[in-house]
Scaffold this active site. Structure first.
Site, PDB file in Angstrom:
ATOM      1  N   PHE A 137       0.804  -1.232   0.000  1.00 50.12           N
ATOM      2  CA  PHE A 137       0.000   0.000   0.000  1.00 50.12           C
ATOM      3  C   PHE A 137       0.829   1.271   0.000  1.00 50.12           C
ATOM      4  CE2 PHE A 137       0.809  -0.234   4.603  1.00 50.12           C
ATOM      5  CZ  PHE A 137       1.032   1.105   4.891  1.00 50.12           C
ATOM      6  N   CYS A 270       9.565   1.393   3.356  1.00 50.85           N
ATOM      7  CA  CYS A 270      10.449   0.268   3.701  1.00 50.85           C
ATOM      8  C   CYS A 270      11.873   0.755   3.922  1.00 50.85           C
ATOM      9  CB  CYS A 270      10.412  -0.791   2.612  1.00 50.85           C
ATOM     10  SG  CYS A 270      11.136  -0.196   1.095  1.00 50.85           S
TER      11      CYS A 270
HETATM   12  P1  NAD Z   1       1.312  -6.745   3.019  1.00 46.23           P
HETATM   13  O1  NAD Z   1       2.301  -7.845   3.093  1.00 46.23           O
HETATM   14  O2  NAD Z   1       0.192  -6.741   3.982  1.00 46.23           O
HETATM   15  O3  NAD Z   1       0.628  -6.715   1.554  1.00 46.23           O
HETATM   16  C1  NAD Z   1       1.406  -6.739   0.383  1.00 46.23           C
HETATM   17  C2  NAD Z   1       0.620  -7.443  -0.711  1.00 46.23           C
HETATM   18  O4  NAD Z   1       0.408  -8.805  -0.330  1.00 46.23           O
HETATM   19  C3  NAD Z   1      -0.738  -6.837  -0.955  1.00 46.23           C
HETATM   20  O5  NAD Z   1      -0.974  -6.780  -2.352  1.00 46.23           O
HETATM   21  C4  NAD Z   1      -1.707  -7.798  -0.249  1.00 46.23           C
HETATM   22  O6  NAD Z   1      -2.935  -7.893  -0.920  1.00 46.23           O
HETATM   23  C5  NAD Z   1      -0.977  -9.111  -0.302  1.00 46.23           C
HETATM   24  N1  NAD Z   1      -1.199  -9.941   0.901  1.00 46.23           N
HETATM   25  C6  NAD Z   1      -1.374  -9.528   2.174  1.00 46.23           C
HETATM   26  N2  NAD Z   1      -1.491 -10.583   3.000  1.00 46.23           N
HETATM   27  C7  NAD Z   1      -1.388 -11.685   2.247  1.00 46.23           C
HETATM   28  C8  NAD Z   1      -1.415 -13.078   2.527  1.00 46.23           C
HETATM   29  N3  NAD Z   1      -1.596 -13.543   3.762  1.00 46.23           N
HETATM   30  N4  NAD Z   1      -1.268 -13.942   1.497  1.00 46.23           N
HETATM   31  C9  NAD Z   1      -1.092 -13.494   0.245  1.00 46.23           C
HETATM   32  N5  NAD Z   1      -1.051 -12.183  -0.078  1.00 46.23           N
HETATM   33  C10 NAD Z   1      -1.192 -11.284   0.899  1.00 46.23           C
HETATM   34  O7  NAD Z   1       2.136  -5.384   3.066  1.00 46.23           O
HETATM   35  P2  NAD Z   1       1.557  -3.898   3.179  1.00 46.23           P
HETATM   36  O8  NAD Z   1       1.042  -3.678   4.556  1.00 46.23           O
HETATM   37  O9  NAD Z   1       0.695  -3.588   2.026  1.00 46.23           O
HETATM   38  O10 NAD Z   1       2.907  -3.068   2.974  1.00 46.23           O
HETATM   39  C11 NAD Z   1       3.798  -2.760   4.019  1.00 46.23           C
HETATM   40  C12 NAD Z   1       4.950  -3.727   4.050  1.00 46.23           C
HETATM   41  O11 NAD Z   1       5.622  -3.737   2.793  1.00 46.23           O
HETATM   42  C13 NAD Z   1       6.004  -3.342   5.074  1.00 46.23           C
HETATM   43  O12 NAD Z   1       6.424  -4.504   5.738  1.00 46.23           O
HETATM   44  C14 NAD Z   1       7.120  -2.760   4.238  1.00 46.23           C
HETATM   45  O13 NAD Z   1       8.400  -2.844   4.812  1.00 46.23           O
HETATM   46  C15 NAD Z   1       7.022  -3.604   3.017  1.00 46.23           C
HETATM   47  N6  NAD Z   1       7.664  -2.961   1.876  1.00 46.23           N
HETATM   48  C16 NAD Z   1       8.862  -3.437   1.499  1.00 46.23           C
HETATM   49  C17 NAD Z   1       9.523  -2.834   0.446  1.00 46.23           C
HETATM   50  C18 NAD Z   1      10.882  -3.331   0.021  1.00 46.23           C
HETATM   51  O14 NAD Z   1      11.363  -2.855  -0.972  1.00 46.23           O
HETATM   52  N7  NAD Z   1      11.497  -4.259   0.718  1.00 46.23           N
HETATM   53  C19 NAD Z   1       8.952  -1.749  -0.223  1.00 46.23           C
HETATM   54  C20 NAD Z   1       7.700  -1.295   0.190  1.00 46.23           C
HETATM   55  C21 NAD Z   1       7.061  -1.916   1.251  1.00 46.23           C
END
Ligand code: NAD
Length: 484
Positions: A137, A270
């Site tokens: 998000f 992140c």
């Molecule tokens: P999230 O893991 O909740 O969701 C990410 C994606 O995965 C979404 O599209 C969601 O629909 C899907 N998803 C969520 N739960 C799932 C599950 N149980 N099974 C399958 N798919 C699932 O992450 P978020 O809250 O949207 O984003 C924040 C996180 O992303 C933070 O941990 C942040 O550090 C990380 N992030 C990392 C980077 C990087 O480059 N390493 C960049 C941006 C964000």
């Protein structure tokens, strides 16, 4: 093709609580249709010369640039970050397209003549096939574009699943793509939804490669399931980023960078600085200025002028972050700036910038990702001790050191177990033409997002060994039988 599913989801503005839209959620049948459309489009798209694919991206760049303000406003409305921050995000999104247009050069292979007499050997790069990206998000515009432009530049077709919390910006982007034209149907496809849609993508036999960005736990799961299904996969996970401040750091500039890193996007990056480690005499001057300037930050709707810190993405996120602050205090930290209970008089989900002093490396607040505007501070006696604290983390996404000493900076860069390092830079997120190289628990895979790694991820290498008998003496090659 529109979604077939009957299920809908509300998308809310986190600054006001108002419902912005109801978005139809895709079904497994929609994922199937998107994957098949992408497969069907592949032969025609990969047959287009690389320069033509690049030219289409030049056009897309102009379209995005001319709608930059609309895109930035969409990011702020659905995700909450301030408008200047959202504009910077859209700038980076455009930069991804620009970097991808280099594909006629970056996709070139290698050749060596005469690997045996009159025998040549060459490695060429071909598209992987149908590629999908599942994104978080916190960067509704930019993170999808870590993948889309590079994937299609290399001749692949593409399926994108945005975060169900922020689907509107990419809907806008896909409408702009449709209006712009020039792309065969099925080259890019958008599906919305959550866990079920992700699983349908991970299991779909027509999808060859998966890119994931999100939390650490889901990244590990996606990596395993996609790999078990024989797909190429890169999965970028969560983070805990440390900022080391040496006694010779230029304090005002250092504090400006720390504030931007820890509290920009309300700490939901992140690459956000989450723990400051002061070394020796840096402690007092750094803390005096950090605390004073944190208190001056304005919390509010990111669309309004003069706001420094917008809302966090949702009320569950606000409650989770508030619990983290409580846990930190219960564990022995001191809240020298306490953002709990911040409010702007709306139904928005706000947490004010928070500074927790007296944190020790073993506390959960020093080790776990909070993903909110909460900065912990640890004090160390030496650079050695600071490096040890940073390297103890199970994550390894980003880190920064503030110092005017070349020797300290060099030492830090060399010894730190983190994949992206800033030297007097608060958010060391690499530009589009370099890869985004998280380490340890922050990344599962081998090839990273954007930069030269993107072309490696989005192409398969094919190696051809060749000769022509009428061209002269070729001798024997490898296990060839002698002629009688
Ligand atoms: P999230 O893991 O909740 O969701 C990410 C994606 O995965 C979404 O599209 C969601 O629909 C899907 N998803 C969520 N739960 C799932 C599950 N149980 N099974 C399958 N798919 C699932 O992450 P978020 O809250 O949207 O984003 C924040 C996180 O992303 C933070 O941990 C942040 O550090 C990380 N992030 C990392 C980077 C990087 O480059 N390493 C960049 C941006 C964000």
């Amino acid at each position: 093709m529109a979604a077939t599913a009957g299920e809908q989801q509300d998308v809310r503005n986190p600054a006001t609580g108002e419902t912005l839209a109801r978005v139809p959620l895709s079904s497994a049948a929609d994922v199937d249709a998107a994957a098949k459309a992408a497969r069907a489009a592949l032969p025609e798209w990969r047959a287009r010369p690389a320069i033509e694919r690049a030219r289409w991206l030049f056009g897309l760049r102009q379209v995005l640039e001319s709608h930059a303000d609309e895109l930035a406003r969409s990011v702020t409305r659905e995700m909450g970050k301030t408008l200047p921050d959202a504009r910077a995000e859209v700038g980076r999104m455009v930069e991804m397209v620009e970097a991808a247009t280099a594909v006629p050069q970056t996709m070139q292979g290698r050749i060596l003549e005469d690997v045996a007499r009159n025998v040549d050997c060459e490695t060429i790069r071909q598209p992987v096939g149908v590629c999908a990206a599942i994104v978080p998000f916190n960067f509704p515009a930019m993170v999808p574009f870590w993948f889309l432009p590079f994937a299609i530049a290399c001749g692949n077709t593409f399926v994108l699943k945005p975060s169900e919390q922020v689907p509107l910006t990419q809907e806008l982007v896909f409408n702009l793509i449709d209006d712009h034209g020039g792309l065969p149907d099925g080259v890019v496809n958008l599906v919305n939804g959550s866990v079920d849609v992700v699983n349908a993508l991970l299991d779909h036999p027509e999808i060859d490669a998966i890119s994931f960005v999100g939390s650490a736990k889901v990244a590990g799961y996606v990596y395993e399931r996609a790999a078990a299904n024989g797909k190429r996969v890169q999965a970028l996970g969560g983070a805990k980023n440390f900022i080391v401040v040496m006694p010779d750091a230029v304090i005002p500039r250092t504090v400006s960078n720390i504030l931007g890193s820890a509290f920009g996007a309300a700490g939901q990056r992140c690459m956000a600085g989450s723990v400051v480690v002061t070394v020796g005499d840096a402690r007092k001057p750094l803390m005096d200025e950090l605390v004073a300037r944190t208190r001056e930050l304005t919390v509010g709707d990111g669309l309004e002028r003069g706001v420094d810190v917008g809302p966090v993405v949702s009320t569950p996120a606000r409650d989770r972050i508030t619990e983290w602050i409580e846990r930190g205090i219960d564990g022995g930290a001191t809240a020298v700036v306490d953002g709990r209970g911040a409010s702007t008089g709306t139904d928005g989900s706000f947490v004010g910038p928070t500074v927790l002093d007296d944190v020790t490396p073993d506390m959960d607040i020093a080790q776990e990702e909070v993903f909110g505007p909460v900065l912990s501070v640890i004090h160390a006696d030496s650079l050695d001790e600071a490096i040890e604290i940073v390297n103890r983390s199970r994550y390894g996404n980003g880190t920064s050191i503030f110092t005017e000493s070349g020797a300290a900076a060099r030492r830090y860069r060399h010894d730190v177990e983190v994949g992206m390092v800033g030297i007097n830079i608060g958010v060391a997120a690499p530009v589009a033409f370099f890869p985004f190289t998280g380490w340890k628990g922050s990344f599962f895979g081998d090839l990273h997002a954007h930069g030269s790694d993107a072309v490696d991820f989005y192409t398969r290498k094919k190696t051809v060994t060749s000769r022509f008998f009428s061209g002269g003496d070729t001798g024997r090659f490898f296990v060839e039988q002698a002629e009688k």
